[in-house]
Design an enzyme around this catalytic site. Structure first.
Site, mmCIF file in Angstrom:
data_model
loop_
_atom_site.group_PDB
_atom_site.id
_atom_site.type_symbol
_atom_site.label_atom_id
_atom_site.label_comp_id
_atom_site.label_asym_id
_atom_site.label_seq_id
_atom_site.Cartn_x
_atom_site.Cartn_y
_atom_site.Cartn_z
ATOM 1 N N LYS A 189 0.860 -1.190 0.000
ATOM 2 C CA LYS A 189 0.000 0.000 0.000
ATOM 3 C C LYS A 189 0.893 1.236 0.000
ATOM 4 O O LYS A 189 1.557 1.538 0.997
ATOM 5 C CB LYS A 189 -0.896 0.048 1.245
ATOM 6 C CG LYS A 189 -1.942 1.145 1.105
ATOM 7 C CD LYS A 189 -2.471 1.646 2.422
ATOM 8 C CE LYS A 189 -1.760 2.829 2.971
ATOM 9 N NZ LYS A 189 -1.786 4.061 2.166
ATOM 10 N N GLY A 242 7.209 5.107 7.856
ATOM 11 C CA GLY A 242 6.264 6.201 8.047
ATOM 12 C C GLY A 242 6.442 6.778 9.438
ATOM 13 O O GLY A 242 7.519 6.659 10.037
ATOM 14 N N SER A 243 5.388 7.366 9.956
ATOM 15 C CA SER A 243 5.525 8.064 11.230
ATOM 16 C C SER A 243 5.525 7.088 12.414
ATOM 17 O O SER A 243 4.979 5.979 12.331
ATOM 18 C CB SER A 243 4.384 9.065 11.383
ATOM 19 O OG SER A 243 3.165 8.373 11.455
ATOM 20 N N THR A 244 6.083 7.547 13.496
ATOM 21 C CA THR A 244 6.119 6.756 14.734
ATOM 22 C C THR A 244 4.690 6.478 15.219
ATOM 23 O O THR A 244 4.379 5.372 15.669
ATOM 24 C CB THR A 244 6.941 7.526 15.789
ATOM 25 O OG1 THR A 244 8.280 7.650 15.279
ATOM 26 C CG2 THR A 244 6.967 6.826 17.127
ATOM 27 N N THR A 246 1.921 6.094 13.500
ATOM 28 C CA THR A 246 1.276 5.010 12.742
ATOM 29 C C THR A 246 1.913 3.662 13.104
ATOM 30 O O THR A 246 1.208 2.658 13.262
ATOM 31 C CB THR A 246 1.384 5.268 11.223
ATOM 32 O OG1 THR A 246 0.799 6.531 10.940
ATOM 33 C CG2 THR A 246 0.668 4.204 10.422
ATOM 34 N N GLU A 265 10.341 1.570 10.089
ATOM 35 C CA GLU A 265 11.348 2.634 9.963
ATOM 36 C C GLU A 265 10.558 3.921 10.142
ATOM 37 O O GLU A 265 9.697 4.249 9.318
ATOM 38 C CB GLU A 265 12.008 2.600 8.575
ATOM 39 C CG GLU A 265 12.594 1.244 8.174
ATOM 40 C CD GLU A 265 13.669 0.753 9.107
ATOM 41 O OE1 GLU A 265 14.378 1.584 9.694
ATOM 42 O OE2 GLU A 265 13.788 -0.475 9.270
ATOM 43 N N CYS A 300 13.577 11.552 6.812
ATOM 44 C CA CYS A 300 13.490 11.077 8.201
ATOM 45 C C CYS A 300 14.781 11.320 8.960
ATOM 46 O O CYS A 300 14.753 11.634 10.144
ATOM 47 C CB CYS A 300 13.137 9.597 8.211
ATOM 48 S SG CYS A 300 14.176 8.665 7.090
ATOM 49 N N GLU A 394 9.368 16.517 15.283
ATOM 50 C CA GLU A 394 9.740 16.302 13.881
ATOM 51 C C GLU A 394 8.892 17.225 13.006
ATOM 52 O O GLU A 394 7.678 17.069 12.950
ATOM 53 C CB GLU A 394 9.517 14.842 13.482
ATOM 54 C CG GLU A 394 10.045 14.550 12.093
ATOM 55 C CD GLU A 394 9.768 13.135 11.604
ATOM 56 O OE1 GLU A 394 8.648 12.632 11.806
ATOM 57 O OE2 GLU A 394 10.677 12.551 10.979
HETATM 58 P P1 NAD Z 1 2.311 8.252 7.944
HETATM 59 O O1 NAD Z 1 2.618 7.404 9.117
HETATM 60 O O2 NAD Z 1 1.264 9.279 8.071
HETATM 61 O O3 NAD Z 1 1.869 7.341 6.709
HETATM 62 C C1 NAD Z 1 2.680 6.284 6.270
HETATM 63 C C2 NAD Z 1 1.797 5.202 5.669
HETATM 64 O O4 NAD Z 1 0.975 4.663 6.703
HETATM 65 C C3 NAD Z 1 0.858 5.725 4.584
HETATM 66 O O5 NAD Z 1 0.779 4.786 3.551
HETATM 67 C C4 NAD Z 1 -0.462 5.835 5.325
HETATM 68 O O6 NAD Z 1 -1.594 5.722 4.492
HETATM 69 C C5 NAD Z 1 -0.370 4.649 6.261
HETATM 70 N N1 NAD Z 1 -1.271 4.736 7.412
HETATM 71 C C6 NAD Z 1 -1.696 5.858 8.049
HETATM 72 N N2 NAD Z 1 -2.536 5.521 9.054
HETATM 73 C C7 NAD Z 1 -2.614 4.178 9.068
HETATM 74 C C8 NAD Z 1 -3.310 3.227 9.875
HETATM 75 N N3 NAD Z 1 -4.102 3.606 10.867
HETATM 76 N N4 NAD Z 1 -3.145 1.912 9.606
HETATM 77 C C9 NAD Z 1 -2.327 1.510 8.617
HETATM 78 N N5 NAD Z 1 -1.669 2.354 7.800
HETATM 79 C C10 NAD Z 1 -1.798 3.675 8.028
HETATM 80 O O7 NAD Z 1 3.700 8.882 7.477
HETATM 81 P P2 NAD Z 1 3.944 9.868 6.245
HETATM 82 O O8 NAD Z 1 3.417 11.225 6.591
HETATM 83 O O9 NAD Z 1 3.495 9.220 4.991
HETATM 84 O O10 NAD Z 1 5.550 9.907 6.201
HETATM 85 C C11 NAD Z 1 6.318 10.766 6.987
HETATM 86 C C12 NAD Z 1 6.922 10.004 8.156
HETATM 87 O O11 NAD Z 1 7.686 8.910 7.673
HETATM 88 C C13 NAD Z 1 7.901 10.853 8.962
HETATM 89 O O12 NAD Z 1 7.687 10.634 10.326
HETATM 90 C C14 NAD Z 1 9.260 10.305 8.539
HETATM 91 O O13 NAD Z 1 10.289 10.485 9.485
HETATM 92 C C15 NAD Z 1 8.947 8.868 8.320
HETATM 93 N N6 NAD Z 1 9.940 8.232 7.451
HETATM 94 C C16 NAD Z 1 10.846 7.370 8.019
HETATM 95 C C17 NAD Z 1 11.841 6.787 7.251
HETATM 96 C C18 NAD Z 1 12.861 5.849 7.843
HETATM 97 O O14 NAD Z 1 13.512 5.114 7.094
HETATM 98 N N7 NAD Z 1 13.040 5.823 9.156
HETATM 99 C C19 NAD Z 1 11.902 7.079 5.880
HETATM 100 C C20 NAD Z 1 10.958 7.954 5.339
HETATM 101 C C21 NAD Z 1 9.981 8.523 6.133
#
Ligand code: NAD
Length: 493
Positions: A189, A242-244, A246, A265, A300, A394
């Site tokens: 996804k 994604g975010s911490t 989530t 991650e 990130c 962040e």
């Molecule tokens: P996000 O957590 O909002 O979304 C990430 C994914 O999770 C999306 O596909 C979203 O649709 C999905 N999602 C959201 N709510 C969900 C739920 N309840 N159940 C299942 N899936 C759900 O993050 P974002 O805004 O897309 O990305 C930014 C974040 O990602 C920042 O915190 C950044 O630091 C982090 N990030 C980390 C790395 C790493 O390697 N550590 C790399 C890139 C980005």
């Protein structure tokens, strides 16, 4: 190949065919729902993108399960898997311009960055795991006489992947390539904000020879498709970036369903420490600027906390402000653009709000990037204390918090005072100090006299609330495999 000019990219854009249909069981299929994808460059419509229903998500997982159990990909010889993955990398190279353009239209990042950095990283990753297919060995531990134990790495089964929008293709390749190299099936996804390049990537994988159903893409909302994957009883491993916040939901969902493995991650607030004995302050200032403003600060591991030894603060901050002018917001489709757009209106407003809050809290604004253009914020620099919210939260935008310290212990204490632990950097000419500080820093990656070096051979992962598990290198295989231990009685019979 000749360097693409701005006009070349415009022509390619005019002739680009966009397809937002889902990719399930080797076919493009309309979503049960759909949303209009827009580009952050000018908010114009790109195309309709499928937003899959729970039923469609379940269908993709069912195909993944069937293909895995029948062994249609898993049981192919290592030589065949390797050849298919190399063909996949060749086709990614052949379609590199189109993929780079999709990435820039979806994210607003500069086209030269999409083409040169993101796509190169994607191709390298697929090739690296293609080469790895027949180099993943098992172990024979030293057991007692009369027995032989084998430790073998087996594919875990069905992988669910949930991804963010800042590096859609690069982070996708970090999940898909090792998953396929081991013989798993995978359902991805993408972020609801950036589905187009991921859909095309899956189509190209299929063209390269990945069988129907082994790799599907189900675009949609996190709370629908993402939640369905996270609670699914038939997904063995959930790989997330994604975010911490989530990631925490996904860990709960795993506990509520089948205890699937969850690796994540997540976010960061990385500290970049510059000591007065740094061997070259200009290089350190460049490192600081590229480390925080690249990709509009939507990285990130961005070095968003710059810790400068008091005695060099005035000189050093002048250099940082000067070098920040390299990142001037412009048209992402201009081949010389160095700084593009933030992902959308909502995120631009959130980044601007962080800046406004910092000003209201009394942080000293040294460089103001607000009002740079549509969905654009230029490099923004604050002098802060470690307690200002902009120095703790962040922001995920081009906003740097600069703080001073008077000695090594204080620098380490400030750096480690964070819920995150993704990256950190140390600039010093003194070898012992470099190692001492690096070993005291609570971060998955520590950079000495550089910011954010990387290679496929080196794992990527965070300490604390920056994540669990690693991407890249053979260490990433742990997410995608089980260890099978087999004991043989050598005295039987
Ligand atoms: P996000 O957590 O909002 O979304 C990430 C994914 O999770 C999306 O596909 C979203 O649709 C999905 N999602 C959201 N709510 C969900 C739920 N309840 N159940 C299942 N899936 C759900 O993050 P974002 O805004 O897309 O990305 C930014 C974040 O990602 C920042 O915190 C950044 O630091 C982090 N990030 C980390 C790395 C790493 O390697 N550590 C790399 C890139 C980005």
């Amino acid at each position: 190949m000749k360097k693409m000019t701005t006009a070349d990219w415009q022509t390619l854009r005019e002739n680009l065919t966009l397809d937002g249909k889902a990719f399930i069981n080797g076919k493009r299929v309309a979503g049960d729902n759909s949303e209009t994808a827009t580009t952050p460059i000018d908010n114009s419509a790109l195309t309709e993108v499928a937003f899959c229903s729970e039923a469609q998500t379940n269908e993709a997982v069912a195909y993944a399960r069937q293909t895995f159990e029948k062994g249609v990909w898993k049981n192919r010889s290592p030589a065949t898997k390797k050849a298919v993955l190399h063909r996949f990398a060749d086709l990614l190279e052949a379609n590199r311009q189109e993929l780079a353009l999709l990435e820039t239209l979806d994210t607003g990042k500069p086209i030269s960055h999409s083409y040169a950095h993101d796509l190169q990283g994607v191709i390298n990753c697929v090739r690296w795991y293609a080469e790895g297919v027949d180099k993943i060995y098992g172990e024979i531990p030293t057991t007692g006489e009369g027995s032989l134990a084998l430790v073998q790495r087996e594919p875990i089964g069905v992988i669910g992947g949930i991804l963010p929008w800042n590096f859609p293709l690069l982070l996708l390749s970090w999940k898909v390539a090792p998953a396929l190299a081991l013989g798993n099936s995978i359902v991805i996804k993408p972020s609801e904000k950036t589905s187009l390049s991921t859909l095309r990537f899956a189509e190209i994988a299929h063209e390269a020879g990945i069988p129907d159903g082994v790799f599907s893409v189900v675009p949609g909302w996190g709370q629908d498709v993402g939640a369905t994957l996270s609670l699914h009883q038939d997904i063995d491993s959930l790989v997330f970036t994604g975010s911490t916040a989530t990631a925490k939901r996904l860990l709960i969902a795993a506990g509520q369903s089948n205890m699937k493995r969850v690796s994540a991650e997540t976010g960061g607030k990385s500290a970049n420490i510059v000591f007065a004995d740094c061997y070259d302050l200009d290089k350190a200032a460049e490192g600081a600027v590229h480390g925080v403003f690249y990709n509009q600060g939507q990285v990130c591991i961005a070095g968003t906390r710059l810790l400068v030894e008091e005695s060099i603060y005035d000189d050093f901050i002048a250099k940082v402000i000067d070098k920040a002018s390299y990142y001037t917001p412009g048209n992402p489709l201009d081949s010389d653009c160095t700084m593009g757009c933030l992902i959308d209106d909502e995120h631009t407003a959130a980044v601007t709000q962080h800046i406004d809050n910092a000003i209201a809290e009394g942080a000293e604004l040294l460089l103001d990037g607000r009002g740079a253009g549509h969905n654009q914020v230029g490099p923004t620099i604050f002098k802060t204390t470690p307690k200002h919210s902009v120095a703790c939260e962040e922001v995920f935008g081009p906003v740097l918090s600069v703080m001073t310290f008077s000695n090594e212990e204080e620098a380490i204490a400030i750096a480690n005072d964070s819920i995150y632990g993704l990256g950190a950097a140390v600039w010093t000419a003194e070898l012992n100090k470099a190692h001492r500080v690096a070993s005291a820093l609570q971060a998955g990656s520590v950079f000495i006299n550089n910011y954010n070096d990387g290679d496929m051979t080196v794992p990527w992962g965070g300490y604390k609330q920056s994540g669990t598990g690693c991407d890249k290198s053979f260490h990433a295989l742990d997410k995608f495999s089980e260890l099978k231990m087999t004991w043989i009685n050598l005295n039987a019979g």
